[in-house]
Design an enzyme around this catalytic site. Structure first.
Site, PDB file in Angstrom:
ATOM      1  N   GLU A   1       0.818  -1.200   0.000  1.00 40.89           N
ATOM      2  CA  GLU A   1       0.000   0.000   0.000  1.00 40.89           C
ATOM      3  C   GLU A   1       0.856   1.257   0.000  1.00 40.89           C
ATOM      4  OE1 GLU A   1      -2.448  -0.967   3.331  1.00 40.89           O
ATOM      5  OE2 GLU A   1      -4.083  -1.650   2.060  1.00 40.89           O
TER       6      GLU A   1
ATOM      7  N   CYS B   1       3.605   8.412   1.398  1.00 43.53           N
ATOM      8  CA  CYS B   1       4.121   7.392   2.316  1.00 43.53           C
ATOM      9  C   CYS B   1       4.301   6.105   1.514  1.00 43.53           C
ATOM     10  CB  CYS B   1       3.116   7.200   3.454  1.00 43.53           C
ATOM     11  SG  CYS B   1       3.629   5.951   4.640  1.00 43.53           S
TER      12      CYS B   1
ATOM     13  N   CYS C   1       6.048  -7.313   6.940  1.00 38.97           N
ATOM     14  CA  CYS C   1       7.043  -6.761   7.865  1.00 38.97           C
ATOM     15  C   CYS C   1       7.453  -7.857   8.830  1.00 38.97           C
ATOM     16  CB  CYS C   1       6.430  -5.582   8.636  1.00 38.97           C
ATOM     17  SG  CYS C   1       7.645  -4.678   9.611  1.00 38.97           S
TER      18      CYS C   1
ATOM     19  N   CYS D   1       5.630  -5.158  15.668  1.00 37.61           N
ATOM     20  CA  CYS D   1       5.356  -4.177  16.729  1.00 37.61           C
ATOM     21  C   CYS D   1       3.895  -4.352  17.141  1.00 37.61           C
ATOM     22  CB  CYS D   1       5.613  -2.760  16.228  1.00 37.61           C
ATOM     23  SG  CYS D   1       7.335  -2.519  15.724  1.00 37.61           S
TER      24      CYS D   1
ATOM     25  N   CYS E   1       0.951  -2.129  15.871  1.00 34.02           N
ATOM     26  CA  CYS E   1       0.905  -1.790  14.445  1.00 34.02           C
ATOM     27  C   CYS E   1       0.160  -2.847  13.651  1.00 34.02           C
ATOM     28  CB  CYS E   1       2.330  -1.653  13.921  1.00 34.02           C
ATOM     29  SG  CYS E   1       2.394  -1.270  12.170  1.00 34.02           S
TER      30      CYS E   1
ATOM     31  N   CYS F   1      -1.655   6.082  10.157  1.00 31.13           N
ATOM     32  CA  CYS F   1      -0.383   5.518  10.583  1.00 31.13           C
ATOM     33  C   CYS F   1      -0.585   4.191  11.326  1.00 31.13           C
ATOM     34  CB  CYS F   1       0.288   6.530  11.503  1.00 31.13           C
ATOM     35  SG  CYS F   1       1.968   6.138  11.835  1.00 31.13           S
TER      36      CYS F   1
END
Length: 388
Positions: free
Chosen positions: A114, A127, A134, A138, A141, A367
């Site tokens: 994305e 962004c 990933c 985290c 997230c 975010c």
């Protein structure tokens, strides 16, 4: 917590399909020169040819060799025979009520990442992603709940910038008056993935984006965000030279181990030591500390005072990010009062402490939310079809 703290997947470089032609997009000038010579360009002409192709691709946004009218016909044919000019394909585009655009983009192998464009009054920030999925997990997230599949190539990283400019109709038009307005004026490497686990491709892509004869975004308009891959921090300054942001999010190792598991490998003290030594660090190029505000986890006044102590000696600004809640999230957003009390303590200590306004929440583009909702939609569509 059993979360992986370093890359636990071998990301093998993607091989071209049989008979596939190399993509000129994403090559640095040196790489393009070598590729053109190998394809039959005379060595003494190679530098000039790179300059011509570069300007067509990155200044004018041209993807068809035939349209490169200052090249001889036979040379255009040679380019078309040996190379392609390809950017990732936009699968879907969503536009938020606040003007934020989220693109779901397909890259080679059918993988999807994305890209988010955030327009503001004085800038337009893109962004971009550096990996498919990933590895950092985290805990706050949503993006981090996807497993790492592979690193993006330099072409796939540069291609995200190019496809956004396509969509925003930002390429200059030959013969038209020069327009200095930049819709994509800033780039943040804050999408999917940890950029410093894909260092070489990110570095090469940013060299292309920063080149003055093409997309021409200055290094101070590019911010790379890392969770704290300490060995690559100095290299970032030396080989890329962009601004740095750090996903910090906690003031004790105990809490940061939970929120950002890479902290178990490089703890707060080790990370801060690397940041203090960041080459060329000045007040005009402060390090941004990103700090997501989680209710009663990391948002107390004591945390704020501890953060001030930790930052001592580092030119810094602190971006306070109200937590963007997602389905099944283990945390809640801090209350406005707690966020403002925290911001005041940081500000009184002499550090800029803006509270980020959540953008694109209605399209899950905010975010930490960069995990494609399309999977869910597809599953639900399949279910409906089966039931129907």
């Amino acid at each position: 917590m059993t979360a992986p703290i370093t890359q636990d997947v071998m990301t093998i470089p993607r091989k071209l399909p049989e008979g596939g032609k190399p993509n000129l997009v994403g090559m640095t000038r040196d790489q393009m020169r070598a590729a053109l010579i190998e394809a039959g360009t005379a060595e003494k002409q190679a530098k000039m040819r790179v300059g011509q192709v570069w300007q067509w691709v990155y200044h004018w946004g041209v993807r068809d060799f035939e349209a490169m009218t200052n090249l001889a016909k036979d040379y255009r044919a040679l380019l078309a025979e040996h190379f392609v000019l390809e950017v990732p394909e936009v699968v879907t585009k969503q536009v938020s009520t606040d003007g934020t655009r989220k693109y779901l983009v397909r890259i080679a192998g059918g993988h999807e990442v994305e890209v988010v464009y955030i327009p503001e009054t004085d800038r337009g920030t893109l962004c971009i992603s550096s990996q498919v999925g990933c590895t950092l997990t985290c805990s706050f997230c949503h993006t981090g709940t996807q497993k790492l599949v592979r690193n993006l190539t330099a072409a796939e990283i540069v291609g995200q910038v190019m496809l956004a400019r396509d969509d925003l109709n930002e390429w200059p038009v030959q013969g038209a008056p020069k327009n200095e307005t930049r819709l994509v004026s800033n780039i943040v490497l804050m999408g999917m993935g940890e950029p410093l686990y894909n260092f070489e491709n990110v570095r090469d892509a940013m060299k292309v984006v920063m080149d003055g004869e093409g997309i021409a975004l200055g290094r101070r308009r590019i911010t790379l965000s890392t969770s704290g891959v300490v060995p690559e921090i100095a290299r970032t300054a030396e080989e890329i030279g962009c601004l740095l942001a750090v996903s910090f999010h906690a003031t004790t190792d105990e809490v940061r181990d939970q929120l950002v598991p890479i902290n178990k490998k490089w703890n707060i003290a080790t990370l801060l030591e690397a940041l203090k030594a960041y080459p060329g660090l000045t007040n005009s190029e402060r390090i941004t500390f990103e700090y997501v505000m989680l209710d009663h986890v990391n948002d107390s006044k004591e945390d704020a005072y501890r953060l001030v102590e930790l930052l001592r000696g580092i030119p810094a600004k602190v971006n306070l990010i109200p937590f963007n809640e997602w389905p099944g999230a283990p945390y809640k957003r801090s209350s406005g009062n707690r966020i403002h009390a925290f911001a005041d303590i940081i500000y009184q200590a002499g550090y800029s402490s803006p509270i980020r306004t959540p953008r694109g929440e209605d399209i899950m583009a905010a975010c930490g939310q960069l995990k494609s909702a399309t999977e869910k939609q597809r599953k639900s569509a399949t279910k409906t079809t089966v039931q129907g």
